[in-house]
Design an enzyme around this catalytic site. Structure first.
Site, short mmCIF file in Angstrom:
data_model
loop_
_atom_site.label_atom_id
_atom_site.label_comp_id
_atom_site.label_asym_id
_atom_site.label_seq_id
_atom_site.Cartn_x
_atom_site.Cartn_y
_atom_site.Cartn_z
N ASP A 1 0.83 -1.20 0.00
CA ASP A 1 0.00 0.00 0.00
C ASP A 1 0.86 1.25 0.00
OD1 ASP A 1 -2.30 -1.28 0.24
OD2 ASP A 1 -2.66 -0.86 2.35
N LYS B 1 0.13 3.22 -6.42
CA LYS B 1 0.53 4.10 -7.52
C LYS B 1 0.60 3.30 -8.79
CE LYS B 1 4.05 7.08 -5.90
NZ LYS B 1 5.28 6.44 -5.64
N MET C 1 -10.01 7.16 7.86
CA MET C 1 -10.28 7.86 6.59
C MET C 1 -11.38 8.90 6.78
SD MET C 1 -10.15 4.58 4.04
CE MET C 1 -10.96 3.41 5.12
N1 SAH Z 1 -5.70 -1.45 7.56
C1 SAH Z 1 -5.39 -0.16 8.11
C2 SAH Z 1 -6.38 0.90 7.69
C3 SAH Z 1 -6.38 1.16 6.23
S1 SAH Z 1 -7.44 2.47 5.78
C4 SAH Z 1 -5.28 -0.28 9.63
O1 SAH Z 1 -5.62 -1.33 10.19
O2 SAH Z 1 -4.83 0.67 10.27
C5 SAH Z 1 -6.33 3.85 5.79
C6 SAH Z 1 -6.59 4.71 6.97
O3 SAH Z 1 -5.95 4.16 8.11
C7 SAH Z 1 -6.02 6.12 6.88
O4 SAH Z 1 -6.86 6.97 6.15
C8 SAH Z 1 -5.97 6.50 8.33
O5 SAH Z 1 -7.24 6.84 8.82
C9 SAH Z 1 -5.58 5.21 8.97
N2 SAH Z 1 -4.12 5.08 9.21
C10 SAH Z 1 -3.26 4.23 8.66
N3 SAH Z 1 -2.04 4.38 9.19
C11 SAH Z 1 -2.13 5.35 10.10
C12 SAH Z 1 -1.22 5.97 11.00
N4 SAH Z 1 0.06 5.60 11.07
N5 SAH Z 1 -1.68 6.95 11.81
C13 SAH Z 1 -2.97 7.32 11.78
N6 SAH Z 1 -3.86 6.77 10.96
C14 SAH Z 1 -3.46 5.81 10.12
#
Ligand code: SAH
Length: 471
Positions: free
Chosen positions: A249, A271, A384
Site C-alpha cells: 500500500d 501508484k 479515513m
Molecule cells: N488497515 C489499516 C487501515 C487502512 S485504511 C489499519 O488497520 O490501520 C487507511 C486509513 O488508516 C487512513 O486513512 C488513516 O485513517 C488510517 N491510518 C493508517 N495508518 C495510520 C497511521 N500511522 N496513523 C494514523 N492513521 C493511520
C-alpha cells in the site's frame, strides 16, 4: 554515504605499509589474512614484523618508503604514528595516485578499513565513517556471537557444490536447497557428524530436492502495522525476508519495505507510474498472476489487513484461482493512536465497546448508527475521516451528541512525525482545516489525551490544543 563499501580483490596485488610499531602490526595482522603481496618499510621494525618477514609472510625493507616503490601498488598504509612521516607517505601516495589510508586519520585517508567479522569466505564489514567506533565494536561483538564459527567452513564446502546445485531450477527451488543446507539438514549434519559429513549430506539433499515437486506459489496477506518498523510482527518480518514479490500500500513506509528480501520485486499498488492508484481489480489480478508464476507473494497492507483493507476481495480472487493463502494480522492504526495518547480503547466504567468506523465508503461519506454513537461515553476510532469530518459532526450533533465530546486527531500514529491534536466535536472541522494534517490520521471520538483527561480542571468546551510531542 561518504564511504562506499566494496570488497577489493588483493590476490597477487601489492600493498605497501610504512611503519614498524603497534599501529603497523595491527594493520598487518588484518592484511596477512589476504592474498596480497605485503611490503613493509620500517627502519626500526618490531620483533614480530621481523619474524613475519622471516616466515615469508611479508617483504621488509629497513628504510623509508621512496617514490620508486609506489607504481603498481594497490593500496598504501601510512602507519608510522608520526605526523611528519605519515604526511610524507601521504604525499608519495597522492603523487603516484595510489589509494591511501593514514592510520587513525579519517580526514587524510582516501579509504578506511572497516571492523570485520571474518568467517572467510563470508566476511561482514562494519563501518560508521568514524562517527561511532564504539557502535562498530558493539555490532562486531554481537555478530561474532551470533554467527556460527563454522559458517565459513560451510560456505567453502557449499561453494564447491554450487555447480552441482545448478541441476535445480533457478529461483526458489535453488534458494530452498541452500536454506536447507545452511539452516536445516546441512547444519544438523555438521553438528552431528562434523565437517566430513557435509559432502554426503549435500548429495542426499540434492536428490531429495530434485525429487520434490516445484513449489507452488502462495499469498500472505500481511499487516505492516501503523508505520513503526518495530511494531511489525515477527511473522511479518520473516515473510518479508523470504518474499519473491511484495505488493504494498501507499501507507507502508520505506523503512519497512527495506526489510524485504533484496531480490524481491516491490510493487506499489498505491501508484501506477505517476498516474492514479491501481484499481482493486488490477491488484487482484497482479496478486494472482505472481502466485501462479510460483512466487511467494506478500500483500503488505498498512495496519491490520482485515481493517478497511479490502481483504475479502483479495481472498476471493485467490480462492477463485485456487491459490493457497494465509493472513498475518497486524497492529491496526487505532491501537497505535490510542497508545499515542495514553488511553485504552476500552476502559472499565467508561466504555465497554469500541467501534472502528470509516469516514467514507464506496458510496461517499459513510452512514452509521449515529443515534447509538451520540450517546454519552461512546468511543469510536474513525478511519479515513478527515474529509468527511464536517459531515459526521453534523450527523452526530443532529442525533444529540454533546458538542464538547472530546475528539483527538492522531496523525502518523507510531511514526517519528506523530502529531496529536486534541479538540471537541464542535470544533473538529475547524481544527482540521486550520491544522496541518496532511498524513494519515485516526480520529478518536470520545477520547481525550490522558494528560488532559486527568487534568484537575475540566477541559473547556471549545479548545484546540496542538500537542506536537505528546508524551
Ligand atoms: N488497515 C489499516 C487501515 C487502512 S485504511 C489499519 O488497520 O490501520 C487507511 C486509513 O488508516 C487512513 O486513512 C488513516 O485513517 C488510517 N491510518 C493508517 N495508518 C495510520 C497511521 N500511522 N496513523 C494514523 N492513521 C493511520
Amino acid at each position: 554515504m561518504q564511504h562506499f563499501p566494496i570488497f577489493l580483490d588483493l590476490k597477487g596485488r601489492t600493498v605497501l605499509l610504512s611503519g614498524g610499531g603497534e599501529a603497523a602490526m595491527a594493520k598487518l595482522r588484518l592484511l596477512m589474512k589476504t592474498e596480497a603481496h605485503l611490503v613493509v618499510f620500517a627502519p626500526e621494525p618490531s620483533d614480530e614484523i621481523v619474524a613475519w618477514a622471516a616466515q615469508g609472510l611479508l617483504a621488509l625493507h629497513p628504510r623509508a618508503l621512496a617514490p620508486a616503490d609506489l607504481p603498481g601498488a594497490a593500496l598504501v598504509y601510512a602507519a608510522d604514528e608520526d605526523a611528519a612521516r605519515d604526511t610524507r607517505t601521504a604525499e608519495l601516495a597522492r603523487a603516484a595516485g595510489v589509494l591511501l589510508n593514514v592510520v587513525d586519520d579519517l580526514q587524510n585517508s582516501q579509504f578506511i578499513t572497516p571492523a570485520i567479522v571474518d568467517r572467510d569466505p563470508v566476511c561482514v564489514a562494519i563501518g560508521t565513517e568514524g562517527a561511532a567506533p564504539v557502535l562498530a565494536r558493539a555490532i562486531k561483538r554481537d555478530l561474532e556471537e551470533r554467527l556460527n564459527p563454522r559458517l565459513g567452513l560451510m560456505a567453502r564446502i557449499g561453494k564447491a557444490f554450487r555447480a552441482a546445485a545448478e541441476a535445480l531450477p533457478e529461483g526458489r527451488p535453488r534458494r530452498d536447497f541452500w536454506s536447507d543446507y545452511y539452516f536445516g539438514e546441512g547444519l544438523v549434519a555438521l553438528d552431528a557428524e562434523g565437517e566430513t559429513a557435509l559432502p554426503a549430506a549435500l548429495d542426499r539433499m540434492l536428490d531429495r530436492h530434485l525429487a520434490s515437486e516445484t513449489s507452488a506459489g502462495r499469498v500472505a496477506l500481511v499487516g505492516a502495522g501503523p508505520g513503526d518498523p518495530e511494531l511489525l510482527t515477527l511473522k511479518a518480518r520473516r515473510l518479508l525476508d523470504t518474499a519473491d514479490v511484495v505488493i504494498h500500500d501507499r501507507l507502508v513506509p520505506q523503512e519497512i519495505l527495506e526489510l524485504a528480501r533484496r531480490e524481491a520485486i516491490l510493487v506499489d499498488a498505491g501508484k501506477q507510474g505517476f498516474g492514479p492508484a491501481m484499481t482493486q481489480e488490477e491488484i487482484n489480478t497482479l496478486i494472482v498472476r505472481h502466485a501462479q508464476d510460483g512466487h511467494h507473494v506478500v500483500r503488505l497492507k498498512s495496519g491490520d489487513p482485515g481493517v478497511f483493507g479490502r481483504l475479502d476481495e483479495e481472498l476471493d480472487a485467490c480462492d477463485a484461482a485456487g491459490i493457497e493463502w494465509q493472513i498475518v494480522p497486524g497492529l491496526t492504526s487505532a491501537a497505535a493512536a490510542a497508545a499515542g495518547i495514553g488511553q485504552g480503547l476500552t476502559r472499565r466504567g467508561r466504555n465497554s465497546a469500541v467501534r472502528l468506523l470509516t469516514g467514507h465508503d464506496v458510496k461517499g461519506f459513510a452512514e452509521h448508527d449515529w443515534r447509538a454513537l451520540a450517546r454519552p461515553g461512546e468511543v469510536a476510532a474513525l478511519y479515513m475521516a478527515k474529509r468527511g469530518a464536517r459531515f459526521l459532526q453534523g450527523r452526530l450533533l443532529m442525533h444529540g451528541a454533546a458538542p464538547e465530546t472530546p475528539v483527538t486527531i492522531v496523525e502518523n500514529a507510531s511514526r517519528p512525525d506523530e502529531q496529536v491534536i486534541a479538540t471537541t466535536l464542535a470544533a473538529l472541522p475547524a481544527t482540521l482545516e486550520s491544522g496541518d494534517v496532511a498524513g494519515p490520521a485516526i480520529l478518536l471520538y470520545g477520547l481525550a489525551p490522558r494528560a488532559r483527561a486527568t487534568a484537575a480542571a475540566p477541559a473547556p468546551a471549545r479548545s484546540e490544543t496542538t500537542l506536537k510531542e505528546f508524551a
